[in-house]
Design an enzyme around this catalytic site. Sequence first.
Site, PDB file in Angstrom:
ATOM      1  N   HIS A  29     -89.900 -44.950  52.509  1.00  0.00           N
ATOM      2  CA  HIS A  29     -88.691 -44.129  52.401  1.00  0.00           C
ATOM      3  C   HIS A  29     -87.924 -44.134  53.722  1.00  0.00           C
ATOM      4  O   HIS A  29     -88.235 -43.355  54.621  1.00  0.00           O
ATOM      5  CB  HIS A  29     -89.081 -42.699  52.042  1.00  0.00           C
ATOM      6  CG  HIS A  29     -89.878 -42.597  50.779  1.00  0.00           C
ATOM      7  ND1 HIS A  29     -91.220 -42.892  50.712  1.00  0.00           N
ATOM      8  CD2 HIS A  29     -89.499 -42.253  49.516  1.00  0.00           C
ATOM      9  CE1 HIS A  29     -91.646 -42.729  49.466  1.00  0.00           C
ATOM     10  NE2 HIS A  29     -90.621 -42.342  48.718  1.00  0.00           N
ATOM     11  N   HIS A 265     -83.097 -43.606  49.502  1.00  0.00           N
ATOM     12  CA  HIS A 265     -84.216 -42.652  49.566  1.00  0.00           C
ATOM     13  C   HIS A 265     -85.572 -43.357  49.651  1.00  0.00           C
ATOM     14  O   HIS A 265     -86.362 -43.062  50.533  1.00  0.00           O
ATOM     15  CB  HIS A 265     -84.192 -41.733  48.330  1.00  0.00           C
ATOM     16  CG  HIS A 265     -85.512 -41.081  48.061  1.00  0.00           C
ATOM     17  ND1 HIS A 265     -85.856 -39.854  48.580  1.00  0.00           N
ATOM     18  CD2 HIS A 265     -86.604 -41.499  47.349  1.00  0.00           C
ATOM     19  CE1 HIS A 265     -87.084 -39.542  48.206  1.00  0.00           C
ATOM     20  NE2 HIS A 265     -87.563 -40.519  47.457  1.00  0.00           N
ATOM     21  N   GLU A 413     -99.860 -17.231  43.003  1.00  0.00           N
ATOM     22  CA  GLU A 413    -101.133 -17.939  43.137  1.00  0.00           C
ATOM     23  C   GLU A 413    -100.983 -19.232  43.931  1.00  0.00           C
ATOM     24  O   GLU A 413    -101.778 -19.538  44.823  1.00  0.00           O
ATOM     25  CB  GLU A 413    -101.738 -18.228  41.755  1.00  0.00           C
ATOM     26  CG  GLU A 413    -102.241 -17.004  41.009  1.00  0.00           C
ATOM     27  CD  GLU A 413    -101.128 -16.228  40.308  1.00  0.00           C
ATOM     28  OE1 GLU A 413     -99.967 -16.712  40.291  1.00  0.00           O
ATOM     29  OE2 GLU A 413    -101.396 -15.140  39.773  1.00  0.00           O
ATOM     30  N   HIS A 475    -105.908 -15.310  28.537  1.00  0.00           N
ATOM     31  CA  HIS A 475    -106.691 -14.868  29.690  1.00  0.00           C
ATOM     32  C   HIS A 475    -108.117 -15.418  29.683  1.00  0.00           C
ATOM     33  O   HIS A 475    -108.947 -15.008  30.489  1.00  0.00           O
ATOM     34  CB  HIS A 475    -106.734 -13.340  29.739  1.00  0.00           C
ATOM     35  CG  HIS A 475    -105.474 -12.735  30.273  1.00  0.00           C
ATOM     36  ND1 HIS A 475    -104.227 -13.063  29.766  1.00  0.00           N
ATOM     37  CD2 HIS A 475    -105.252 -11.841  31.273  1.00  0.00           C
ATOM     38  CE1 HIS A 475    -103.306 -12.387  30.432  1.00  0.00           C
ATOM     39  NE2 HIS A 475    -103.896 -11.647  31.354  1.00  0.00           N
TER      40      HIS A 475
HETATM   41  C1  LIG Z   1     -94.241 -32.198  43.691  1.00  0.00           C
HETATM   42  C2  LIG Z   1     -93.545 -33.524  43.808  1.00  0.00           C
HETATM   43  N1  LIG Z   1     -92.772 -33.943  42.787  1.00  0.00           N
HETATM   44  C3  LIG Z   1     -92.169 -35.150  42.862  1.00  0.00           C
HETATM   45  C4  LIG Z   1     -92.354 -35.961  43.934  1.00  0.00           C
HETATM   46  C5  LIG Z   1     -91.742 -37.357  43.972  1.00  0.00           C
HETATM   47  N2  LIG Z   1     -90.613 -37.368  44.944  1.00  0.00           N
HETATM   48  C6  LIG Z   1     -90.787 -37.788  46.184  1.00  0.00           C
HETATM   49  S1  LIG Z   1     -89.414 -37.637  47.110  1.00  0.00           S
HETATM   50  C7  LIG Z   1     -88.536 -37.028  45.807  1.00  0.00           C
HETATM   51  C8  LIG Z   1     -87.103 -36.640  45.987  1.00  0.00           C
HETATM   52  C9  LIG Z   1     -86.967 -35.711  47.125  1.00  0.00           C
HETATM   53  O1  LIG Z   1     -85.658 -35.446  47.424  1.00  0.00           O
HETATM   54  P1  LIG Z   1     -85.355 -34.858  48.843  1.00  0.00           P
HETATM   55  O2  LIG Z   1     -86.330 -33.847  49.202  1.00  0.00           O
HETATM   56  O3  LIG Z   1     -83.931 -34.434  48.826  1.00  0.00           O
HETATM   57  O4  LIG Z   1     -85.585 -36.065  49.807  1.00  0.00           O
HETATM   58  P2  LIG Z   1     -84.510 -37.141  50.297  1.00  0.00           P
HETATM   59  O5  LIG Z   1     -84.193 -38.005  49.131  1.00  0.00           O
HETATM   60  O6  LIG Z   1     -83.321 -36.391  50.763  1.00  0.00           O
HETATM   61  O7  LIG Z   1     -85.234 -37.874  51.355  1.00  0.00           O
HETATM   62  C10 LIG Z   1     -89.343 -36.944  44.688  1.00  0.00           C
HETATM   63  C11 LIG Z   1     -88.875 -36.436  43.378  1.00  0.00           C
HETATM   64  C12 LIG Z   1     -93.175 -35.489  44.973  1.00  0.00           C
HETATM   65  N3  LIG Z   1     -93.444 -36.219  46.038  1.00  0.00           N
HETATM   66  N4  LIG Z   1     -93.731 -34.265  44.892  1.00  0.00           N
END
Ligand SMILES: Cc1ncc(C[n+]2csc(CCOP(=O)(O)OP(=O)(O)O)c2C)c(N)n1
Length: 665
Positions: A29, A265, A413, A475
Amino acid sequence: MTTMADKKLAADNIRLLSADAVQKANSGHPGMPMGCADFAFTLWYKYMRHNPLNPDWIGRDRFVLSAGHGSMLLYSLLYLFDYGLELDDIKNFRQLNSLTPGHPEYGHTKGVEVTTGPLGSGFATAVGMAIEAKNFTARTGLDKTDLFTEQKIYALSGDGCLMEGCTHEAASLAGHLKLDNLICFYDSNSITIEGSTSLAFTENVQKRFEAYEWRVINIENANDIAQVEKGLDQAVLSDGRPTLIIGKTTIAYGSPNKAGKNFAHGEPLGIQELSATKRNLGFPDEMFFVKEKVHEICDQRVKKLKIEASLWDGKFNNFLENNQKESKLISALLHKPIPNNLLEELLNTSPIDKPVATRVSSGAVLQKIAELIPAISGGAADLSPSTKTALTASGSFSADTRDGKNLHFGIREFGMGLCMNGMSLYGTSIPYGSTFMVFLDYVKPAIKLAALQNLHVIYIFTHDSLFVGEDGPTHQPIEQLAMLRSLPNLTVIRPADARETAHAWNSAINADGPVALILSRQNLEPIDKELAARIDLAKGAYSLKVADNPDLILIATGSEVNLALKTSELLKNKNIKTNIVSMPSRELFLKQSKEYQESIIPSDFTNKVSIELGSTFGWKEFVGSNGLTIGVDTFGASAPQKDLEKLFGFTPEQLTDKIIKYFNL
Ligand SMILES: Cc1ncc(C[n+]2csc(CCOP(=O)(O)OP(=O)(O)O)c2C)c(N)n1
Ligand SMILES: [Mg+2]
């Protein structure tokens, strides 16, 4: 004097190192590191107190990369600030056995404070660190010195982190607790994977955090280091609240054609675009090029940081020498020594000779543990009267009382679990957290992160079967035990009575990773005194009752151990002889030698039965293909326990019939 141009050069170099590493790995990334380089470099260079020479230095600020996909940002910083990463490590990004895995891994790479990747989890973990920092310093009197007053917990989060529910839980708690040692940077680039955040995220984040009682500082252009410094100058001066810095950035800043685009990204820029970016930023078209000036200013800074840390150490040691009582407590919190006679002490505290719920005996034992092991602190997600986890000799941790060991996590939680991880990572607590077992579904991802990071955190899950009764199927845990047991590196212990509960806590305290204690709501008969002499919980499973030439082996856990004993009496009346195995912990049992395992549950013995009031998933492993697994593989029902016992066939009579029929005895 480091000029603004020098700092910009360093930030640009971080951008390019990150983009190069992603390009070479052909995965990763680049966008986030390129967009956040100005903020992150400025923070590490000018504001953060850290000691590359000793990454575990307790006086350090913490930096949590919640947006873990931007790991190359962190690796570039660790490289430039001399934490032991070499350029070759950067070149090996995402490769097998490298120190630079896809997402930051705690314990794997020096200087990585938290394993991150699941978005939002780092943010919430940082809240736990901020809690523990306050608690530790207040309990030890260090809050009255200037040693920790400046200490900050920094987190870097993106749009994704702020969309996730766990950041809501944790931010709400942090605001309530007035954690003014917490500073979160929100990389507001308005881009996520699918495109613009306008697709799914249009709330007013500033107002949201103000409603949580946070201070919000805006940086209109966080790709401008002068503006970043202005924002951080303000942020480091506490106003009594946690701080969110909303920094507008451009994803993949510096790339002429990919900046601001969602495809920057999570894919390499491409060779051509990488060259164009280097040209644009005034760098030679070389891979992994680091300007001498950048090394120079970082090295100078590292030298200064080392001097500052050693001055701090001097003051700290002075404090320790002049404050014997506090010094003893600090040592106990840092090193967490365990008394040799812990088990004996716990057995003496546990109400072992009358019918009690294991949640109740656990509560009694916990008081003793807190007395003997000062690092124990924790609480519940609003259920401590039921989970019996309040420490009666201690007050509550709050905005006004920082020294209390009882945490009120609220009905959060997931937030609780991640805060526990943060408390543990901070280094001065063995945190525990509790809720009803069925709600562990809400905290599971935090348990996984604890297991991955090998954190010594202790979960107390009570109301552990459908015998919670009248509350009904929502529950009543069914598959939760199987789910916990399937998680690597977690020790699950389901004790059968108060004695086993004392043993279970002893094992939990002596564990070196996460533990889940599974406790009953209902009273359980104490195991007969004579039989109880055989308890050997630390081995995970042991023979509680042994017959000569048994016809059957009954294996049970927790509340079903007594049921198995009663069933064996009925079977005995029919001249059927049984061995009873109590198996409080599958994980501990599987750690024993093959010989021991065979001595308890011989694989060539065919008539084996498992009895557990939950999913039968996993039990064939112990009873074998000819064995009988007795459990519940549907959902429960709302009714008194007595009726449920009959409905699900969990009376000694029904079990006896079922077993005789199955084995044709
Ligand atoms: C809980 C979770 N859901 C989905 C992902 C997959 N994922 C990784 S980065 C991303 C997008 C994140 O967007 P942002 O935080 O705005 O990062 P940017 O593109 O700006 O670097 C996703 C959906 C993840 N790593 N964790
Ligand atoms: Mg984004």
